[in-house]
Write a protein that holds these residues in place. Structure first.
Motif, short mmCIF file in Angstrom:
data_model
loop_
_atom_site.label_atom_id
_atom_site.label_comp_id
_atom_site.label_asym_id
_atom_site.label_seq_id
_atom_site.Cartn_x
_atom_site.Cartn_y
_atom_site.Cartn_z
N THR A 1 0.86 -1.18 0.00
CA THR A 1 0.00 0.00 0.00
C THR A 1 0.89 1.22 0.00
O THR A 1 2.12 1.12 -0.10
N ASP A 2 0.28 2.39 0.14
CA ASP A 2 1.06 3.63 0.13
C ASP A 2 1.90 3.79 1.38
O ASP A 2 2.84 4.59 1.40
N THR A 3 1.59 3.06 2.48
CA THR A 3 2.34 3.23 3.73
C THR A 3 2.80 1.91 4.32
O THR A 3 3.38 1.90 5.40
N LYS B 1 4.28 1.88 -2.64
CA LYS B 1 3.24 2.60 -3.36
C LYS B 1 2.18 1.61 -3.80
O LYS B 1 2.49 0.52 -4.24
N GLN B 2 0.94 2.05 -3.60
CA GLN B 2 -0.17 1.18 -3.96
C GLN B 2 -0.08 0.84 -5.45
O GLN B 2 -0.03 1.73 -6.30
N ILE B 3 -0.08 -0.44 -5.75
CA ILE B 3 0.00 -0.89 -7.14
C ILE B 3 -1.40 -1.17 -7.64
O ILE B 3 -2.14 -1.95 -7.03
N ILE B 4 -1.75 -0.49 -8.69
CA ILE B 4 -3.08 -0.71 -9.27
C ILE B 4 -2.96 -1.84 -10.28
O ILE B 4 -2.27 -1.72 -11.29
N GLU B 5 -3.65 -2.91 -9.96
CA GLU B 5 -3.67 -4.07 -10.85
C GLU B 5 -5.06 -4.20 -11.43
O GLU B 5 -6.02 -4.40 -10.68
N PRO B 6 -5.23 -4.06 -12.74
CA PRO B 6 -6.59 -4.16 -13.32
C PRO B 6 -7.23 -5.48 -12.92
O PRO B 6 -6.56 -6.52 -12.83
N PRO B 7 -8.53 -5.46 -12.69
CA PRO B 7 -9.21 -6.70 -12.25
C PRO B 7 -9.29 -7.72 -13.37
O PRO B 7 -9.42 -7.39 -14.54
N LYS B 8 -9.20 -8.98 -12.96
CA LYS B 8 -9.38 -10.10 -13.88
C LYS B 8 -10.15 -11.19 -13.14
O LYS B 8 -9.82 -11.52 -12.00
N ILE B 9 -11.17 -11.72 -13.81
CA ILE B 9 -11.99 -12.77 -13.22
C ILE B 9 -11.57 -14.10 -13.83
O ILE B 9 -11.51 -14.23 -15.06
N ARG B 10 -11.27 -15.07 -12.99
CA ARG B 10 -10.87 -16.40 -13.43
C ARG B 10 -12.04 -17.37 -13.28
O ARG B 10 -12.21 -18.01 -12.23
N ILE B 11 -12.89 -17.43 -14.30
CA ILE B 11 -14.05 -18.33 -14.25
C ILE B 11 -13.56 -19.77 -14.35
O ILE B 11 -12.87 -20.10 -15.32
N LEU C 1 5.47 3.40 6.62
CA LEU C 1 6.52 3.64 5.65
C LEU C 1 6.20 4.86 4.80
O LEU C 1 5.03 5.10 4.48
N PRO C 2 7.20 5.65 4.42
CA PRO C 2 6.92 6.81 3.56
C PRO C 2 6.55 6.37 2.14
O PRO C 2 7.12 5.43 1.60
N THR C 3 5.59 7.07 1.56
CA THR C 3 5.14 6.74 0.21
C THR C 3 6.26 7.02 -0.80
O THR C 3 7.03 7.97 -0.65
N ASP C 4 6.33 6.18 -1.81
CA ASP C 4 7.32 6.26 -2.90
C ASP C 4 8.73 5.92 -2.47
O ASP C 4 9.68 6.07 -3.24
#
Length: 1041
Positions: free
Chosen positions: A631-633, A714-724, A683-686
């Protein structure tokens, strides 16, 4: 005969031209006339295409005086003045008889005959003497000339084997034909010769003549003439004119060592000249004392540093003459400029005897009447007039009488050499600091070699107290070449510095020797165990207080179990340090260790044992350290326990981190971590941090396990994926009352927001339980009902990214009974029944019907037909005279319906006979347009693995199936195989690649119509177990091949 081929030592032809008068002069000079030279001579002149000649007779008489000078040029005159051919030369009045001076008769030398009969070793000498330039080519031609010529039918007289002519001369080739009508052709080196100013042809009866004017070296070649089919050949050799000696050598006198020059001149520049000494040729070279210098026509033989051996007769030879002179070399009077002097030198110094004489001559050195032999130490030097005898590192045996005697002179130069040797003390056998070590209680006999002439007197002393010779415990002994100090039964107090003094008439010498009495060392103190491991420990100790007077060489270490009395040696090679690491101990067992000190004298007594210690091991490093989330911290790390824990167990973990660019590791947890997962907070961001984890037990912390790369906070944005899951990509079917538990995995960071909908409406959470976690979502229905059937839509959202998927759930139950069962007809033993499908199919397709019959009397039901698919049937083999009731059950995937529908009327099988009338049926029309009963579905495949596309079609007449890719028909392509069995159509793609992806179409055609169906195929490539690009995402209706 062409005289050009005879030019040489006795006959010379010359041609000159005067530019002012433009007059050519042709001169023939006979060096030594002979009687056979008399006869008719002819001179021929050609100019372009003009030709003229004149002849004269030559008579040879005995010599009567000087030959008168004849001016041949004054006899020239022009012919045909004023005519067209004006300018031609007329020799008619030119030639006159010339009287020649009688010469001594010498036989004419034919070079060809001379070479034929000469020894091959004399070829070069003959070639030089007679001016032959191309000896190698001449020898090759001579070899060909030796071949025996066959008798010719076309030639009455053939060409001579060879012709010779001087450069610039003229040659004449003559053959005589047997038949004058034959055509003759002349050739040079295989090329036909055409008439020109250079080549002139004449016919005289049967003679055929060819003249070659102004011969050059290029005319030196092979010539042949052909007549019909036969030919004869000859060789023409062109040589340079002979070289004459124009200035003779002169007799010379010189002194030894001087430079001598013998000089002569020849008629041509840079001519080839040979020098001889007493008839033997001189060959100059880098190692030769002779040097030849050429300056145009001048040739000089130079002798550097002449000696008496150079006294001889020297001669020079050219191709046309020679000259000789005598050289006499004598000695110069010798004077002594610097005589030898007597010398006195110290032993080991350099002796240099030097003298100088007036001449640069050699000489001999003797010592005591014997010749002096050179060696690496003794060198004889001669530079010009100076002579030296140099002796390096003078020895006693170098003393004596030396004499230098110049060569070739009866003179001697004497000198005496005297070598002296001061006293010396030789301490080569001692250490660098002149220390002698003796073991306490032993006897010391120290012998010191000494030198000096005369032998020196030795005096030993200690602390200014002389040690006398005698029979005491410490005494001195003297010998001619040594002095000895003796100590009986050495004691510790005998250690100290002893002095030795030598003295003779040449000087004095002094030396100091340190005597050291040594013993075994004291035992060390008890060792300390500073660190322990699973089967090892680290121990250290202090050196002993007294080393016995000798440096400690090392230590021996022993170990035993606490409860045992048996000590075991741990090292067989001395331990040089004061630390040691015992190994191969049993974990959990108490041990003790002790030390022995060792010096050059021996081994000390053992030290006291150490305090008991127990080996305990730290664990191996934790494994599989990985980032769980960021996360960011905060950063959450996870790991696996160590592979090896040991007897000390595992108390917990310590997680540490440090910022990039820093070496300061910060402990993230205050207490030991008992789990394999921990979150580092605040933790400090970045920022970028490095992380490591250690396992801790009673023995201490293990080696750290590092994460391989820095972690960005730093918060990593991971696009969502659905595993049907694969089984949910088709309709999920469950029976009423069964539990529904579906787990749908998904990805996305930060934690996604999940939304479920059923048929587009919100889900009633009182009937359907939904549980969500960070990685999956669960739909749970404890008891499924038919109302739970429908399409469930899942939406996963991470900030602006959204992913959706759909699941079809079908809850099925047993169907209801058919709606109405009727008896359509009764005949004979048969009854025709019909019914209508049930109103409730149980939410599943009706798969068949079960028909039962019952006699009216007993009303016991018996099954007649099972799994029947139509809604009408004929019941046969009924008993005549009985009355029957019938009932029908509906059937689906869940089973038979609970109730059955029974006919209202009964069917009576009459006993009396009746005429049965066959019912009239209209022909059924079975034709049908093509229709796909199972469509194609969108599919993905793995590159390199076969993929199949399937669908089913029906139609009558049987439709024709065509497969297409991207609207292009697939025909005779070996990568595809097409099957059709019972209406199921299959397209197999062999080992597809990404280029095989696209839109595939199946087309069915018959007389009643055409139908098409499409699907999309995507081909994935796997690199080292990773799908590229990305993991496959399946939409509704997709399946994996």
């Amino acid at each position: 005969m062409d005289l050009a081929s005879k030019a040489g030592k006795h006959l010379q032809l010359k041609e000159t031209f005067e530019r002012q008068t433009r007059m050519y002069t042709f001169e023939m000079q006979i060096i030594k006339a002979k009687e056979n030279y008399a006869g008719n001579y002819r001179c021929e002149v050609t100019y372009k295409d003009k030709f003229d000649s004149c002849s004269f007779d030559l008579e040879v008489h005995e010599s009567t005086g000087m030959t008168p000078n004849i001016d041949i040029r004054s006899a020239f005159k022009r012919s045909g003045e004023g005519q067209e051919d004006a300018g031609e030369l007329d020799f008619s009045g030119l030639l006159k008889r010339r009287e020649v001076k009688p010469q001594e008769e010498e036989p004419e030398v034919d070079v060809w005959e001379l070479l034929k009969n000469a020894n091959p070793n004399e070829y070069e000498k003959i070639a030089f003497q007679y001016g032959i330039t191309d000896l190698r080519g001449m020898l090759k031609r001579l070899k060909r000339m030796r071949r025996v010529e066959k008798k010719s039918a076309a030639f009455a007289k053939i060409l001579d084997p060879a012709y010779q002519v001087d450069k610039g001369g003229r040659v004449r080739f003559v053959v005589e034909l047997a038949d004058p009508k034959l055509e003759v052709k002349w050739y040079k080196n295989g090329q036909e010769i055409r008439p020109s100013t250079k080549y002139i042809f004449e016919h005289k009866g049967c003679e055929r003549i060819m003249f070659i004017n102004n011969c050059s070296l290029t005319d030196d070649s092979e010539y042949y003439v052909t007549a019909g089919d036969e030919k004869c050949s000859t060789e023409l050799f062109v040589r340079e004119p002979p070289i004459m000696v124009t200035k003779q050598l002169e007799d010379t006198k010189a002194y030894c060592g001087e430079r001598v020059e013998l000089e002569c001149e020849v008629s041509e520049d840079d001519a080839n000249v040979k020098w001889f000494k007493n008839g033997e040729e001189i060959f100059p070279g880098p190692k030769s004392r002779y040097r030849i210098k050429v300056e145009g026509k001048k040739h000089i033989l130079i002798i550097e540093g002449a000696t008496k051996a150079d006294t001889a007769e020297y001669s020079v030879m050219t191709t046309g003459g020679q000259s000789s002179a005598k050289l006499s070399v004598d000695l110069k009077p010798l004077k002594i400029l610097t005589p030898l002097t007597d010398q006195t030198v110290n032993l080991g110094k350099e002796i240099c005897l030097k003298c100088e004489v007036s001449e640069n001559i050699t000489g001999k050195w003797t010592k005591n009447g014997l010749p002096v032999q050179e060696s690496d130490r003794l060198k004889v030097v001669h530079k010009g007039r100076i002579h030296k005898l140099v002796i390096a590192n003078a020895l006693i045996e170098d003393e004596g009488d030396y004499v230098f005697t110049p060569d070739a002179y009866n003179i001697t130069l004497p000198a005496k050499v005297h070598v002296i040797d001061p006293p010396k003390i030789i301490l080569d056998g001692l250490d660098a600091d002149n220390t002698v070590t003796v073991i306490a209680g032993s006897k010391l006999r120290l012998e010191i070699p000494v030198t000096g002439e005369p032998p020196p007197k030795a005096i030993w002393s200690r602390a200014d107290k002389a040690i006398m010779e005698g029979s005491g415990r410490i005494r001195a002994e003297s010998y001619p070449d040594s002095s000895t100090l003796v100590i009986d039964v050495a004691e510790k107090d005998d250690s100290g510095v002893y002095h030795i003094n030598l003295k003779n008439e040449a000087g004095e010498a002094h030396a100091s020797i340190k005597i050291k009495v040594v013993d075994i060392p004291d035992p060390p103190v008890a060792p300390n165990v500073t660190e322990v491991g699973d089967d090892w420990c680290i121990m250290s100790w202090e050196p002993p207080v007294y080393d016995g007077g000798s440096p400690i060489l090392g230590y021996f270490i022993e170990r035993k179990k606490k409860q045992s009395s048996r000590w075991m040696r741990l090292n067989f090679d001395l331990c040089k340090e004061t630390t040691f690491e015992p190994k191969k101990m049993i974990e959990g067992v108490a041990y003790e260790v002790r030390i022995f000190a060792v010096n050059a004298i021996g081994i000390s007594k053992p030290s006291m044992p150490s305090r008991p210690f127990v080996p305990l091991a730290v664990t191996s490093p934790p494994t599989l350290l990985a980032v769980d989330s960021v996360t960011d911290t905060s950063v959450t790390m996870k790991w696996r326990p160590p592979d090896q824990i040991g007897a000390a167990g595992l108390d917990g973990y310590v997680l540490e981190y440090c910022f990039e660019g820093s070496d300061n590791w910060i402990v993230a947890n205050t207490d030991l971590i008992d789990k394999t997962k921990f979150t580092i907070t605040d933790l400090p961001t970045d920022a970028k941090i490095f992380v490591r984890v250690k396992a801790v037990n009673k023995a201490g912390a293990s080696e750290p396990k590092y994460y391989s790369q820095p972690i960005l906070v730093k918060q990593i944005i991971e696009p969502p994926k659905i595993r049907i899951p694969r089984h949910l990509k088709q309709t999920y079917i469950r029976r009423v009352g069964e539990a529904v538990n579906l787990v749908i995995p998904f990805q996305g960071k930060p934690r996604p927001e999940l939304t479920w909908k059923k048929d587009g409406a919100e889900i009633d959470k009182n009937q359907i339980n939904i549980r969500n976690s960070e990685t999956d979502t669960i739909i749970f229905i404890r008891k499924a009902e038919r109302s739970h059937s429908g399409k469930y839509d899942l939406q996963v959202k991470v900030e602006k990214y959204t992913e959706t998927a759909s699941i079809d759930i079908q809850i099925v139950d047993r169907p209801g009974p058919p709606q109405l069962v009727k008896i359509e007809d009764v005949w004979g033993e048969n009854v025709a029944l019909s019914w209508t499908p049930p109103k409730d199919d149980g939410n599943a397709a009706i798969t068949g019907y079960t028909i039962q019959k019952a006699d009216k009397k007993s009303m016991e039901w018996f099954t007649v037909i099972e799994h029947y698919h139509r809604t009408s049937a004929t019941i046969t083999e009924l008993v005549i005279g009985n009355e029957y009731y019938f009932r029908v059950f509906a059937e689906n995937m869940c089973g038979l319906s609970e109730d059955a529908t029974m006919t209202k009327e009964s069917a009576v099988i009459a006993k009396d006979g009746k005429i049965y009338k066959n019912p009239v049926y209209e022909d059924f029309d079975f034709t049908e347009a093509p229709m796909f009963t199972q469509p194609l579905v969108n599919t993905y495949a793995i590159a390199g693995y076969n993929a199949t596309l399937n669908c089913s079609v029906r139609g009558n007449p049987k439709p024709k199936i065509t497969w297409m890719k991207n609207k292009v028909a697939i025909v005779d392509d070996p990568r595809y195989r097409m099957f059709s069995n019972q209406g199921v159509c299959t397209l197999e793609i062999r080992k597809p690649s990404p280029y095989d992806g696209g839109t595939y179409c199946c087309k069915a055609v018959n007389d009643l119509g055409t139908v098409e169906i499409e699907c999309k195929l995507e081909v994935k490539v796997i690199y080292q177990g990773v799908n590229t690009p990305g993991q496959p995402v399946f939409l509704a209706g997709q399946q994996q091949v």
